[in-house]
Design a protein around this motif. Structure first.
Motif, PDB file in Angstrom:
ATOM      1  N   ASP A  22       0.654  -1.233  -0.131  1.00  0.00           N
ATOM      2  CA  ASP A  22      -0.012  -0.082  -0.002  1.00  0.00           C
ATOM      3  C   ASP A  22       0.903   1.214   0.173  1.00  0.00           C
ATOM      4  O   ASP A  22       0.287   2.303  -0.764  1.00  0.00           O
ATOM      5  N   ASP A  23       1.920   1.348   0.768  1.00  0.00           N
ATOM      6  CA  ASP A  23       2.926   2.239   0.785  1.00  0.00           C
ATOM      7  C   ASP A  23       3.387   2.577  -0.868  1.00  0.00           C
ATOM      8  O   ASP A  23       3.491   3.876  -1.225  1.00  0.00           O
ATOM      9  N   GLU A  24       3.640   1.642  -1.460  1.00  0.00           N
ATOM     10  CA  GLU A  24       4.126   1.888  -3.119  1.00  0.00           C
ATOM     11  C   GLU A  24       3.059   2.290  -3.700  1.00  0.00           C
ATOM     12  O   GLU A  24       3.325   3.023  -4.367  1.00  0.00           O
ATOM     13  N   ARG A  25       1.918   1.833  -3.402  1.00  0.00           N
ATOM     14  CA  ARG A  25       0.748   2.271  -4.219  1.00  0.00           C
ATOM     15  C   ARG A  25       0.516   3.795  -3.987  1.00  0.00           C
ATOM     16  O   ARG A  25       0.334   4.745  -5.055  1.00  0.00           O
ATOM     17  N   PHE A  26       0.397   4.249  -2.899  1.00  0.00           N
ATOM     18  CA  PHE A  26       0.248   5.704  -2.652  1.00  0.00           C
ATOM     19  C   PHE A  26       1.167   6.524  -2.897  1.00  0.00           C
ATOM     20  O   PHE A  26       0.945   7.699  -3.246  1.00  0.00           O
ATOM     21  N   SER A  27       2.534   6.066  -2.931  1.00  0.00           N
ATOM     22  CA  SER A  27       3.573   6.784  -3.380  1.00  0.00           C
ATOM     23  C   SER A  27       3.346   7.246  -4.985  1.00  0.00           C
ATOM     24  O   SER A  27       3.879   8.318  -5.290  1.00  0.00           O
ATOM     25  N   LEU A  28       2.806   6.444  -5.624  1.00  0.00           N
ATOM     26  CA  LEU A  28       2.669   6.548  -7.155  1.00  0.00           C
ATOM     27  C   LEU A  28       1.336   7.796  -7.452  1.00  0.00           C
ATOM     28  O   LEU A  28       1.132   8.324  -8.517  1.00  0.00           O
ATOM     29  N   LEU A  29       0.585   8.236  -6.344  1.00  0.00           N
ATOM     30  CA  LEU A  29      -0.378   9.205  -6.473  1.00  0.00           C
ATOM     31  C   LEU A  29      -0.193  10.507  -6.168  1.00  0.00           C
ATOM     32  O   LEU A  29      -0.991  11.286  -6.240  1.00  0.00           O
ATOM     33  N   GLN A 283      -3.760  16.606  -0.468  1.00  0.00           N
ATOM     34  CA  GLN A 283      -4.926  15.724  -0.309  1.00  0.00           C
ATOM     35  C   GLN A 283      -4.773  14.206  -0.670  1.00  0.00           C
ATOM     36  O   GLN A 283      -5.645  13.551   0.100  1.00  0.00           O
ATOM     37  N   PHE A 284      -3.669  13.789  -1.332  1.00  0.00           N
ATOM     38  CA  PHE A 284      -3.515  12.425  -1.727  1.00  0.00           C
ATOM     39  C   PHE A 284      -2.382  11.696  -0.875  1.00  0.00           C
ATOM     40  O   PHE A 284      -1.946  10.887  -0.931  1.00  0.00           O
ATOM     41  N   THR A 285      -2.098  12.623   0.368  1.00  0.00           N
ATOM     42  CA  THR A 285      -0.938  11.982   1.099  1.00  0.00           C
ATOM     43  C   THR A 285      -1.887  11.448   2.521  1.00  0.00           C
ATOM     44  O   THR A 285      -2.417  10.326   2.228  1.00  0.00           O
ATOM     45  N   ASP A 286      -1.736  12.397   3.555  1.00  0.00           N
ATOM     46  CA  ASP A 286      -2.307  11.720   4.733  1.00  0.00           C
ATOM     47  C   ASP A 286      -3.929  11.820   4.659  1.00  0.00           C
ATOM     48  O   ASP A 286      -4.390  10.658   5.398  1.00  0.00           O
ATOM     49  N   ARG A 287      -4.414  12.576   3.983  1.00  0.00           N
ATOM     50  CA  ARG A 287      -6.009  12.388   3.958  1.00  0.00           C
ATOM     51  C   ARG A 287      -6.587  11.486   3.132  1.00  0.00           C
ATOM     52  O   ARG A 287      -7.631  10.817   3.402  1.00  0.00           O
ATOM     53  N   LEU A 288      -6.012  11.140   2.143  1.00  0.00           N
ATOM     54  CA  LEU A 288      -6.115   9.945   1.092  1.00  0.00           C
ATOM     55  C   LEU A 288      -6.097   8.664   1.914  1.00  0.00           C
ATOM     56  O   LEU A 288      -6.711   7.448   1.828  1.00  0.00           O
ATOM     57  N   ARG A 289      -5.031   8.554   2.665  1.00  0.00           N
ATOM     58  CA  ARG A 289      -4.543   7.407   3.226  1.00  0.00           C
ATOM     59  C   ARG A 289      -5.687   7.339   4.434  1.00  0.00           C
ATOM     60  O   ARG A 289      -5.892   5.983   4.750  1.00  0.00           O
ATOM     61  N   ALA A 290      -5.946   8.463   5.329  1.00  0.00           N
ATOM     62  CA  ALA A 290      -6.940   7.892   6.256  1.00  0.00           C
ATOM     63  C   ALA A 290      -8.297   7.795   5.611  1.00  0.00           C
ATOM     64  O   ALA A 290      -8.930   6.718   6.144  1.00  0.00           O
ATOM     65  N   ALA A 291      -8.791   8.218   4.588  1.00  0.00           N
ATOM     66  CA  ALA A 291      -9.956   7.924   4.087  1.00  0.00           C
ATOM     67  C   ALA A 291     -10.002   6.471   3.281  1.00  0.00           C
ATOM     68  O   ALA A 291     -10.847   5.564   3.643  1.00  0.00           O
ATOM     69  N   TYR A 292      -8.821   5.822   3.062  1.00  0.00           N
ATOM     70  CA  TYR A 292      -8.545   4.437   2.731  1.00  0.00           C
ATOM     71  C   TYR A 292      -8.616   3.503   3.981  1.00  0.00           C
ATOM     72  O   TYR A 292      -9.510   2.310   4.036  1.00  0.00           O
ATOM     73  N   ALA A 293      -7.918   3.782   5.096  1.00  0.00           N
ATOM     74  CA  ALA A 293      -7.998   3.099   6.258  1.00  0.00           C
ATOM     75  C   ALA A 293      -9.360   3.035   6.931  1.00  0.00           C
ATOM     76  O   ALA A 293      -9.710   2.131   7.439  1.00  0.00           O
ATOM     77  N   GLU A 294     -10.122   3.940   6.545  1.00  0.00           N
ATOM     78  CA  GLU A 294     -11.631   3.999   7.084  1.00  0.00           C
ATOM     79  C   GLU A 294     -12.556   3.464   6.257  1.00  0.00           C
ATOM     80  O   GLU A 294     -13.824   3.652   6.638  1.00  0.00           O
ATOM     81  N   GLY A 295     -12.259   3.006   4.968  1.00  0.00           N
ATOM     82  CA  GLY A 295     -13.127   2.345   4.052  1.00  0.00           C
ATOM     83  C   GLY A 295     -13.785   3.088   3.269  1.00  0.00           C
ATOM     84  O   GLY A 295     -14.631   2.875   2.115  1.00  0.00           O
ATOM     85  N   ARG A 296     -13.261   4.571   3.121  1.00  0.00           N
ATOM     86  CA  ARG A 296     -14.149   5.500   2.300  1.00  0.00           C
ATOM     87  C   ARG A 296     -13.625   5.699   1.094  1.00  0.00           C
ATOM     88  O   ARG A 296     -14.345   6.005   0.161  1.00  0.00           O
ATOM     89  N   LEU A 297     -12.266   5.158   0.961  1.00  0.00           N
ATOM     90  CA  LEU A 297     -11.619   5.149  -0.611  1.00  0.00           C
ATOM     91  C   LEU A 297     -11.574   3.631  -0.672  1.00  0.00           C
ATOM     92  O   LEU A 297     -10.849   2.848  -0.032  1.00  0.00           O
ATOM     93  N   PRO A 298     -12.192   2.845  -1.566  1.00  0.00           N
ATOM     94  CA  PRO A 298     -12.497   1.487  -1.818  1.00  0.00           C
ATOM     95  C   PRO A 298     -10.960   0.914  -2.228  1.00  0.00           C
ATOM     96  O   PRO A 298     -10.317   1.586  -3.142  1.00  0.00           O
TER      97      PRO A 298
END
Length: 706
Positions: A22-29, A283-298
């Protein structure tokens, strides 16, 4: 040059994504802006050994995924302080390229950019600027191509293809309706959705289906109430579903207002540091990761974002690139010269041009003793040897520091001296009408250079020339009727003096070889062949919005712009309202004369037209045959259906065949394109207001597309 053979990019993207953490995935975004003149801080996410550029995205070395190195733009590889001492070929403005009506030249321009980007380690070029010119005050029109969706889409596609054939990813931008710069982050473009499909979106559709750009850059502005980067209708429903687009969507720098953009179809946040300034956080660093952890980003959406980026990398082959060949800068300069030659438009000529036997020439104004101007902003290119001069102007907002008068070598004055070695040429800076008149009176002919600074982040308040240039031209023309005006602008000018001068040349921002092209055309060594890609109004009262919304308001003011003209952009608006412009779309004069003969038109599913183009003059030259729809069931309608540029010797003729894209004959409604059955009127001619022949053709009715 050893390069691996391509594999199925979709299969490989799926395979690689499944192996990523997941860290590698988010790094591309997330793409971060490199240290440069406007951003003096080095981001710790960029490794110390990585060259600075407009954007950096880390790779995944263990899986063979390369880092993304991004650079602006469509007029050359820019260097706003990122790589000290670097330079690149400074191509003419996009409007100059479009004035050539030459798709092959657009591809050559893309090849120049792609080769030079690759030689610098750049693998993503933020090119493909293709918003329609809806307003003649828009500061970025010089970067774009035209007011017509067909011309824009075809030329953008060729440029993108030229870049990507060099193993460099190209974007198309700005998706969509980034048609004004005033308060662009807070602008809301209001348009009928069907009219949007028939105009700006049709241009993007044509470019995407022809060139398959690896990335699409979202616009800064809102579209019908939703930010472009957070507009699910644009990104999910139209781009990715209706058009089946398989690449990735990136934001513009500072154009990601929330992490929810990911749900609406945005795949990558770029220039994340600017988002932190404008929107309070990346927006796509901590905020997007938090949304993913909370299930808001599938998880499925995260995988889709990553796979789209990977697919584009593999489809273009940036992971297979060997050592880049050294660019042939002399050959690239010739491309810049040819664009300037073919893109310069002779608007008016009462017999003065080409200049023949003249003993005394006065050259006035426009910093002609120094160089030629270029537009300012992210597309500005440092030419070989550097700028001839940079004169600061400044302005508000993030791009205020880029608002300068950049002058590219060489000097038009010196190039004219080369073309007229036996003439006495006197120069005046054009500071005041009184001083300019003194020089003009002594000359057999006067050449006045007139300039205007236009660029990213600001729109012009009107169409006048700054610094009293209109007054200088009027005064000079009053004492010397043999006056030629050379406009170096990024938009139409008002020209209150147009009836008093004998010749007018629109040279746009002509690039690093522009001075030579201008001098060659004035001397008759080159026959002008450019045709206007935008309509020149008499004044702003002829445009859909004589008063530009938001002009003069503080930065940050929410500004709705109602594009009430809908799909009737430019020449279509003039036809709809029955107005006569100063110079119509497609207009351009030559030193020879062309005729059209034997128009034959066939119908059925679409329009296919054939016509003979004849050079009836005594000079070799190039013409652009233009086919227009002028009438359809239900009333008059004006649309460019096709065009072809032909080079002809005196007396030579060539048969031109043009087949219309059916979408240009159709209306978009209820989720599909529809051609109404019945009789259609078409015309062939030299501009949108000069038809040589008309014909009637029957079309079958049908619905198609999405």
């Amino acid at each position: 040059m050893n390069e691996r053979q391509p594999e199925d990019p979709d299969a490989r993207a799926r395979e690689i994504e499944l192996q990523m953490t997941d860290d590698e995935r988010f790094s591309l975004l997330v793409g971060v802006l490199g240290k440069g003149d406007l951003w003096p801080l080095r981001d710790e996410r960029i490794p110390p050994d990585v060259s600075m550029s407009a954007g950096y995205v880390p790779g995944v070395t263990r899986l063979g995924v390369p880092a993304l190195m991004m650079s602006d733009a469509g007029l050359g590889v820019t260097n706003p302080g990122y790589r000290p001492g670097d330079s690149a070929t400074a191509l003419p403005a996009g409007l100059a390229l479009a004035s050539s009506f030459n798709p092959a030249l657009a591809r050559a321009a893309g090849e120049v950019i792609g080769r030079e980007a690759r030689s610098r380690g750049i693998n993503v070029q933020l090119a493909g600027s293709m918003n329609l010119a809806r307003d003649p005050r828009n500061g970025r029109n010089f970067e774009y191509l035209s007011e017509d969706p067909l011309l824009t889409g075809v030329l953008a596609a060729e440029s993108v293809s030229g870049i990507q054939q060099q193993g460099v990813i190209s974007t198309v931008k700005h998706f969509s309706l980034n048609c004004n710069e005033t308060n662009r982050h807070w602008l809301d473009a209001i348009i009928d959705p069907d009219a949007h499909r028939e105009s700006d979106l049709l241009a993007f559709e044509i470019a995407i289906e022809r060139a398959r750009p690896a990335a699409v850059m979202a616009a800064y502005n809102k579209v019908n109430g939703s930010y472009a980067a957070q507009n699910s209708v644009l990104l999910n429903d139209i781009l990715k579903t209706a058009w089946g687009y398989r690449g990735w969507v990136m934001s513009d720098w500072g154009g990601t207002p929330s992490w929810e953009c990911a749900l609406a179809g945005l795949d990558q946040e770029c220039g994340a540091q600017i988002d932190a300034i404008l929107w309070g956080a990346e927006q796509f660093t901590d905020r997007l990761r938090a949304a993913y952890a909370e299930g808001r980003l599938p998880k499925e959406r995260l995988s889709d974002m990553v796979r789209r980026i990977l697919r584009s990398m593999f489809a273009v082959g940036i992971d297979r690139r060997g050592d880049p060949p050294e660019p042939d800068m002399d050959a690239h300069n010739k491309v810049a010269l040819q664009i300037a030659r073919e893109g310069t438009v002779l608007l008016k000529n009462d017999g003065t041009l080409p200049l023949a036997s003249v003993e005394r020439i006065a050259v006035i104004g426009g910093y002609a003793q120094v160089g030629v101007p270029t537009g300012c902003g992210s597309s500005t290119v440092v030419p070989p040897g550097g700028y001839a001069e940079v004169i600061p102007i400044g302005g508000p907002g993030l791009t205020g520091g880029t608002r300068n008068l950049y002058l590219l070598p060489s000097s038009p004055l010196e190039e004219l001296r080369k073309q007229f070695p036996s003439a006495q040429i006197e120069f005046d800076r054009g500071l005041t009408p009184a001083e300019a008149v003194l020089v003009a009176r002594r000359a057999d002919a006067v050449i006045v250079f007139a300039i205007r600074v236009e660029g990213e982040g600001f729109d012009s308040a009107d169409l006048s020339l700054p610094w009293g240039q209109d007054e200088v031209i009027a005064a000079v023309a009053a004492v010397n009727p043999n006056t030629v005006v050379v406009l170096e602008t990024g938009n139409p000018a008002a020209m209150p003096w147009r009836d008093s001068v004998n010749a007018i040349i629109e040279a746009w921002y002509p690039g690093q070889a522009g001075s030579r092209a201008i001098a060659e055309i004035i001397a008759g060594k080159v026959n002008p062949s450019g045709r206007l890609p935008i309509t020149f109004p008499v004044d702003l009262s002829q445009t859909p919005r004589p008063e530009l919304p938001g002009l003069g308001e503080p930065v940050g003011t929410a500004t709705p712009i109602d594009y009430s003209e809908g799909a009737d952009v430019g020449y279509r608006w003039f036809a709809r309202t029955g107005q006569r412009p100063m110079f119509p779309f497609g207009h351009g004069l030559s030193y020879t004369r062309f005729e059209y003969r034997d128009l034959v038109v066939a119908g059925g599913e679409t329009v296919v037209a054939g016509v003979d183009v004849v050079n009836a003059g005594n000079r070799a030259g190039a013409d652009v045959a233009q086919l227009y729809l002028i009438g359809a069931p239900g009333g008059r309608r004006l649309r460019l259906l096709g065009f072809e540029r032909v080079d002809l010797k005196p007396g030579q003729s060539r048969r031109v065949s043009i087949e219309a894209d059916p979408r240009l004959l159709a209306d978009y409604a209820d989720g599909a394109w529809r051609i109404t059955p019945g009789s259609y009127s078409v015309a062939v001619g030299a501009s949108a207001a000069a038809f040589a022949f008309t014909a009637e053709v029957e079309l079958a009715g049908r619905a198609f597309g999405r």
